[in-house]
Structure formats: structure tokens, C-alpha cells
Design a protein around this motif. Structure first.
Motif, PDB file in Angstrom:
ATOM      1  N   LEU A  60      -0.755   0.421   9.695  1.00  0.00           N
ATOM      2  CA  LEU A  60      -1.840   0.889   8.831  1.00  0.00           C
ATOM      3  C   LEU A  60      -3.136   1.061   9.619  1.00  0.00           C
ATOM      4  CD1 LEU A  60      -1.160  -1.290   5.655  1.00  0.00           C
ATOM      5  CD2 LEU A  60      -0.567   1.105   6.030  1.00  0.00           C
ATOM      6  N   GLU A  61      -3.364   0.198  10.591  1.00  0.00           N
ATOM      7  CA  GLU A  61      -4.559   0.340  11.422  1.00  0.00           C
ATOM      8  C   GLU A  61      -4.454   1.559  12.334  1.00  0.00           C
ATOM      9  OE1 GLU A  61      -7.471  -1.130  11.377  1.00  0.00           O
ATOM     10  OE2 GLU A  61      -6.808  -2.228   9.607  1.00  0.00           O
ATOM     11  N   TRP A  62      -3.271   1.825  12.826  1.00  0.00           N
ATOM     12  CA  TRP A  62      -3.091   3.004  13.677  1.00  0.00           C
ATOM     13  C   TRP A  62      -3.456   4.284  12.929  1.00  0.00           C
ATOM     14  CZ3 TRP A  62       2.422   2.028  16.121  1.00  0.00           C
ATOM     15  CH2 TRP A  62       2.328   0.947  17.010  1.00  0.00           C
ATOM     16  N   PHE A  63      -3.057   4.357  11.654  1.00  0.00           N
ATOM     17  CA  PHE A  63      -3.233   5.590  10.886  1.00  0.00           C
ATOM     18  C   PHE A  63      -4.459   5.527   9.974  1.00  0.00           C
ATOM     19  CE2 PHE A  63       1.183   5.704  12.174  1.00  0.00           C
ATOM     20  CZ  PHE A  63       1.380   7.040  12.478  1.00  0.00           C
ATOM     21  N   ARG A  64      -5.435   4.737  10.340  1.00  0.00           N
ATOM     22  CA  ARG A  64      -6.656   4.627   9.548  1.00  0.00           C
ATOM     23  C   ARG A  64      -7.430   5.949   9.578  1.00  0.00           C
ATOM     24  NH1 ARG A  64      -8.722   1.017  12.339  1.00  0.00           N
ATOM     25  NH2 ARG A  64     -10.254   2.246  13.490  1.00  0.00           N
ATOM     26  N   ASP A  65      -7.849   6.416   8.367  1.00  0.00           N
ATOM     27  CA  ASP A  65      -8.650   7.647   8.236  1.00  0.00           C
ATOM     28  C   ASP A  65      -8.005   8.812   8.988  1.00  0.00           C
ATOM     29  OD1 ASP A  65     -10.498   6.227   6.746  1.00  0.00           O
ATOM     30  OD2 ASP A  65     -11.697   5.695   8.500  1.00  0.00           O
ATOM     31  N   SER A  66      -6.759   9.077   8.672  1.00  0.00           N
ATOM     32  CA  SER A  66      -6.003  10.094   9.411  1.00  0.00           C
ATOM     33  C   SER A  66      -6.445  11.510   9.059  1.00  0.00           C
ATOM     34  CB  SER A  66      -4.505   9.959   9.120  1.00  0.00           C
ATOM     35  OG  SER A  66      -3.993   8.763   9.635  1.00  0.00           O
ATOM     36  N   GLU A  73      -4.520   3.703   1.068  1.00  0.00           N
ATOM     37  CA  GLU A  73      -4.440   2.828  -0.108  1.00  0.00           C
ATOM     38  C   GLU A  73      -3.833   1.482   0.270  1.00  0.00           C
ATOM     39  OE1 GLU A  73      -4.468   1.348  -4.008  1.00  0.00           O
ATOM     40  OE2 GLU A  73      -5.478   3.118  -3.195  1.00  0.00           O
ATOM     41  N   ALA A  74      -2.765   1.511   1.065  1.00  0.00           N
ATOM     42  CA  ALA A  74      -2.123   0.268   1.483  1.00  0.00           C
ATOM     43  C   ALA A  74      -3.042  -0.552   2.384  1.00  0.00           C
ATOM     44  CB  ALA A  74      -0.812   0.577   2.203  1.00  0.00           C
ATOM     45  N   ARG A  75      -3.761   0.109   3.269  1.00  0.00           N
ATOM     46  CA  ARG A  75      -4.624  -0.612   4.209  1.00  0.00           C
ATOM     47  C   ARG A  75      -5.828  -1.228   3.510  1.00  0.00           C
ATOM     48  NH1 ARG A  75      -9.189  -0.203   7.023  1.00  0.00           N
ATOM     49  NH2 ARG A  75      -9.749   1.712   5.923  1.00  0.00           N
ATOM     50  N   ALA A  76      -6.463  -0.459   2.622  1.00  0.00           N
ATOM     51  CA  ALA A  76      -7.743  -0.888   2.064  1.00  0.00           C
ATOM     52  C   ALA A  76      -7.610  -1.697   0.780  1.00  0.00           C
ATOM     53  CB  ALA A  76      -8.625   0.343   1.808  1.00  0.00           C
TER      54      ALA A  76
END
Length: 613
Positions: A417-423, A490-493
Motif C-alpha cells: 500500500l505504501e508503494w502504490f500511495r497516490d498512484s 482506501e485500504a492504506r488511509a
């Protein structure tokens, strides 16, 4: 006209290239630029004024500006306004003429689809439908003749008549469908729940019928030829996809006892199977397991695009290769339906062992459908393939489904999820592939992480080129990528503990409430429910300007395609959601121990009685 170096005006001919008219798929799909809110229909029209100029024209324009330095600047505002007004007037005429006809057709299909559960059916193909397309690259119907209108087999229990109440909309339906009353009667072929085979010779229409069933998850426009063919919304096409990315997928129901990789002493755990490049059989096993995980109502399988060793294995091959790692789909298909309630519609033409498993068989001969169920049952009894025991696990072709092999719900790992943050979202050349590029791709990690990342040059790539129900072309592919980006954020935040199915439910709620613009505005930090018309018309509010310039809009995909895109995103790692121990497993173990002790006591008493005699 432009000025030359000598100041004299010269005339140049402008070369115009004839543009090929763009065609759109004949499916009713929600779009980013058309949505309903508060009882109002919003249609967004954007005009991008960006004239294309050749190098010669640009130079001529510079010369003109130098020669006519005193010329006043001109405005094209009036021209744009006039052109837009003319366009809207024509659009209004078209809407008045066709709107109710299209709405009535779509409502009819929705209500036909709603009748399917009462018939214990997964699909319906109406008589008179034109199933074949003009070509493999066209979505337009083939002319009739030569196309043969579909006809359900007479006298078959699969031939049924659907009754649909259309109310006032009935008047807008074609005469071939609508009678004098508001109720519409449509006769055709019902595809029942359970295991259904579509059999026949090569080039007799088997795959065409299956593609019609696959397309039935969408409403079609009038004139498509298949606008009265409907399928349960959660039916899913399953096929082989060699080379696809898989992360932590439980394929143990189909793949087990894999040999240890070179240099390793531990065998692969197929209950947590991962690979960067799946084979044909392991990819189809993964697709089947993921369809179960997604909650598919039916699986649509064509042997032409399936892995042969995954689909079936005959008795001679079982005798030769006794320690086979693959349990074919043929052996599992009945257990999947009996235990999980998931139906299967399978196209076959080369392996007769499939005749042992279906409840219904449709035979196509020169594009004409017949009910071959009874004949298939007779052939199965004659050859007796269905009575062979399979490694002590039950009758071959009809193995029971083991609950331990049911795929668990998964979720993306926090690291992913951190890798794909604000993709950012983009489409790749070649078609069928999109890409996500997150802020975490540029993180400073340790050397092991950097080396592992370098091993996969396609990090963030979503390959949907072989997902056959993604019928909205590039616009729907872009929609899939937008949905995946939204799910990951959504999953990350907000929902890090939710599994894939829970995240898909959240996505559906957001899209049902706010429409597709929810996905476009989310990256700008805006809440779609608070967006006004001014912000909707702002290019800066959208995730990328490339959507407007290249595609213009995006289609909303089904949740099935969103899940498929998520699970095919290279670099995303999944983990199983821990199961809550409610004491059931412990109770089962205690009961098993009790029965074991009871049986041991019984045998001990019998031996004691014999000794006394």
C-alpha cells in the motif's frame, strides 16, 4: 494564406487527412462524464481547442505575424459558441428520438436478468438473436443471412418463456418483442444452474454461444442482435493466462505436490502460491481460485483458451503418470457447485470424459442448438469412466470439495500500500495494459528491497489483455486502473484491515452514491459529494489530462474486473486475513478424537470377546 519573405501573399494548400470514424462498444456502461445526482442527469461536454499545425504552417504563421505586426488579436469564442450550440441542438434531436427506445431496451434486460434466480438459471438466450459478429475485431452483428438466428431446442426443458412487465415503457420496444399489453413474453434457451456443457464440432458455434453468455452481464443497445440475451452479473470468464502475476493465492485444490525449485530443499506451498510468471495450468488454477474468492456465481470456460492438463486427464495418462501435481478442473467442477453453489458453463469438443459430469448438455450442429443431455448420459454409462476411484479420494470426475482448499479472503500488505500511495494512472502501448506509478516507487529502501524491485521491470503494470469480459475497450481498462488506485488508497488511509471483497463493497458504495467522478476527484483531495459544477468543469480536478485528450472518458467496470485488475497488478503482495477462531475447529477435532476412541474401544471389546470364547 501566408506572407513570404518578399512580402507578397502566396496561397498554400492545406493537406487534410481523413480521420477514421471511432466506434464505441454497443454496451450500456456508466461513464465518467454522464451521471445522476439529486434526480438530475448531468452530461459534461468539454471542448479542447488545440489546433494541430505542421512545421510549414507554424513557420507561415510566424511570417504572417511578422508581416502584419499591427494586426489586432482575433478571438474564436463566437465560433466555438456557435459550433457548440449547433452540436447541442442536434444532440437534443437525437435524444428525443432515441432516448426512450434505449432506456426501454436496457430496462427490459435488467428485468429479464432479475427473473433468472426464479428459474434457477445463470443465463438466457432469446430466440431470434443474432449471435455471430461481423469479424473477430468487430462488435457489430453479422448480417442475416448468412447468420442463422438462434433458436432454443424444441421440446427441451431448457426452452422457457420469460414474462416481464414493462409498464408504459412497453410501447418503446420493437414490435418483435412487444405485444398489445404492458407484459412482454420472450422465449429462448435457459442455461440452468449447475454444470452445463456446450459441445459440438469445430466451427459450429460453440464459442460464439459462450461469448454471448459472457457478454450478457452487460445491457446491450438496440440493434446489437443480442439485446435479449442476459446473464447473471457475477458470471466470470476463466481461462489460462500464461505469464500472469500471482501473489499468495491458494491453488491447492488444483495444484499440489510441486517439486522443490532448483537449489531449494522445501517444496512449494500451493496454499500460498506466488509467481512472477505463471504457466498455463497454474494461471488457470489461480484464476479459478480467485473467481471463488470473488464470489462468482458462474464460471465460463472454453477449452480453446484453456490449459489442456488443467482441464482433464484420461485414464491412460493417470496410469502412466501416477504422481501428478494437477487435479484437473474436470474432477472438481461438481464439488465446486455442490459445496460452493458456483455453476460452470464449459465449451468442449475433444475430451469425452466431460460427459460424466454435467447436468445439462447443449449440442451445436451447424449453428443449430439441440438438447443432448440424455444422449450424453447414455454415452457416459456405456464407457463407465465415472466409476473409477481416484487415489482413494472418491469417484474420479466427481471429487468432493474440501473446505480447507477454499481460498481465504486476502488483503494487500501494508508495504504494498505504501508503494502504490497516490498512484498515477496511464495506459501502455499495445492495448490491454495499464500502469500505476505510486509515490512509494521512489522510496529509499535497503539494498535487498532495491534489488528485488529491479528484478521486476513491470512493477505497477496491470495486464488485462486476456480478460475477455472487459468489453469496454480502453475506456473500461482505464476505469479498472482508476478503481484499483482508489482501492489501494482506501485500504492504506481508511480500511487497512478489510479484505478484497470488503474493499470492493466500499468501492461499489462510493460509485453508486457519487458516480465515476468520485475516482477522478479523489486524487485531488476533494469529496465528490461536495463538488459543484464549476469544479467538475475544471481540468485540474481530474487525475490526468491524458484521459480527456486520449480517451475523453472512462467506463465503470464490474467489480469482478476490478478485482482481476487488482490481483494482476505487478508488485502488489497479498496476505491472508486471519480467521477468527470461534471454536468450530477445536470442536471438530474433539469429535474426531471421540469417534476414534469409541472405535478403538469397540474393536478392543470384540477382541476380548473372541479370547473368552
Amino acid at each position: 494564406r501566408s506572407c513570404g519573405d518578399n512580402g507578397k501573399k502566396s496561397t498554400t494548400k492545406k493537406k487534410t487527412k481523413k480521420k477514421k470514424q471511432q466506434t464505441y462498444p454497443p454496451y450500456v456502461l456508466e461513464r465518467t462524464d454522464v451521471f445522476c445526482r439529486g434526480g438530475n442527469l448531468h452530461v459534461t461536454i468539454r471542448v479542447i481547442d488545440r489546433p494541430e499545425e505542421s512545421d510549414d504552417e507554424a513557420q507561415a504563421k510566424d511570417d504572417t505575424m511578422q508581416c502584419e505586426s499591427a494586426a489586432a488579436p482575433t478571438s474564436h469564442s463566437d465560433e466555438r459558441t456557435a459550433a457548440l450550440t449547433e452540436f447541442l441542438s442536434k444532440l437534443s434531436d437525437a435524444v428525443r428520438r432515441d432516448a426512450f427506445r434505449n432506456v426501454a431496451s436496457s430496462v427490459l434486460q435488467e428485468r429479464m436478468r432479475a427473473v433468472l434466480p426464479s428459474l434457477n438459471a445463470v443465463a438466457f438466450v432469446a430466440d431470434g438473436s443474432i449471435l455471430p459478429r461481423r469479424s473477430g475485431a468487430s462488435s457489430l452483428p453479422m448480417s442475416s443471412p448468412p447468420a442463422i438466428p438462434f433458436e432454443a431446442p424444441g421440446g427441451s426443458p431448457m426452452k422457457k418463456t420469460l414474462e416481464v412487465d414493462m409498464g408504459k415503457l412497453a410501447r418503446y420496444l420493437p414490435d418483435a418483442v412487444n405485444g398489445s399489453s404492458s407484459k412482454v413474453s420472450i422465449t429462448g434457451l435457459v442455461i440452468p444452474e449447475g454444470v452445463t456443457l456446450i459441445a459440438g464440432g469445430g466451427y459450429h458455434g460453440k464459442s460464439t454461444l459462450l461469448r454471448t453468455i459472457a457478454a450478457g452481464v452487460y445491457d446491450k443497445l438496440p440493434g446489437d442482435g443480442r439485446e435479449r440475451c442476459v446473464t447473471d452479473r457475477n458470471a466470470l470468464t476463466v481461462r489460462a493466462e500464461d505469464g500472469r502475476y500471482v501473489s499468495n493465492c491458494n491453488v491447492s485444490a488444483f495444484i499440489s505436490n510441486l517439486p522443490a525449485p532448483p537449489g531449494s530443499i522445501a517444496a512449494l506451498d500451493t496454499s500460498q502460491f506466488s509467481t512472477r510468471e505463471a504457466s498455463g495450468s497454474t494461471s488457470q488454477a489461480s484464476n479459478t481460485s480467485e473467481a471463488i474468492e470473488m464470489g462468482a456465481s458462474a464460471m465460463l470456460v472454453d477449452e480453446d483458451v484453456s490449459a489442456a492438463n488443467f482441464m482433464a486427464r484420461d485414464g491412460r495418462m493417470r496410469a502412466l503418470v501416477m504422481d501428478e501435481s494437477i487435479t484437473p478442473f474436470l474432477y472438481r467442477v461438481n464439488g465446486i457447485y455442490n459445496s460452493l453453489g458456483i455453476s460452470s458453463v464449459v465449451v468442449v469438443g475433444g475430451v469425452g470424459d466431460w460427459l460424466d459430469v454435467p447436468q445439462h448438455v447443449i449440442k451445436l450442429d451447424r449453428y443449430v442448438a439441440t438438447d443432448a443431455t440424455k444422449k450424453a448420459e447414455s454415452i457416459s454409462r456405456q464407457f463407465s469412466h465415472g466409476h473409477v476411484q481416484y487415489a482413494g479420494r472418491g469417484v474420479v470426475h466427481r471429487l468432493q470439495w474440501d473446505g480447507d482448499r477454499t481460498p481465504l479472503q486476502r488483503r494487500p500488505t501494508s508495504e504494498s500500500l505504501e508503494w502504490f500511495r497516490d498512484s498515477d494512472v496511464s495506459l501502455l502501448e499495445g492495448g490491454g495494459r495499464a500502469a500505476l506509478r505510486g509515490d512509494g516507487f521512489h522510496r529509499d529502501g535497503d539494498e535487498e528491497e532495491e534489488e528485488e524491485e529491479e528484478e521486476d521491470d513491470d512493477l505497477g503494470v496491470i495486464d488485462m489483455s486476456r480478460c475477455e469480459q472487459l468489453l469496454g475497450k480502453a475506456q473500461q481498462l482505464y476505469g479498472c486502473a482508476l478503481c484499483v488506485a482508489w482501492l489501494l488508497e482506501e485500504a492504506r488511509a481508511r480500511s487497512p484491515t478489510l479484505g478484497t471483497r470488503g474493499l470492493l463493497n466500499k468501492l461499489d458504495e462510493a460509485l453508486d452514491e457519487n458516480g465515476m467522478e468520485e475516482l477522478l476527484l479523489s486524487s485531488a483531495g476533494e469529496d465528490a459529494s461536495d463538488v459543484n459544477d464549476e469544479s467538475l468543469s475544471s481540468l485540474e480536478s481530474f487525475r490526468t489530462e491524458g484521459l480527456l485528450e486520449s480517451l475523453g472518458f472512462a467506463y465503470r467496470p464490474r467489480r469482478c474486473e476490478v478485482a482481476m485488475a487488482l490481483m494482476r497488478t505487478r508488485g502488489i503482495r497479498f496476505e491472508n486475513i486471519p480467521e477468527v477462531d470461534d471454536g468450530t475447529e477445536a470442536a471438530k477435532e474433539r469429535e474426531a478424537e471421540r469417534k476414534k476412541a469409541q472405535l478403538a474401544a469397540l474393536w478392543a471389546n470384540r477382541r476380548k470377546g473372541r479370547n473368552q470364547q
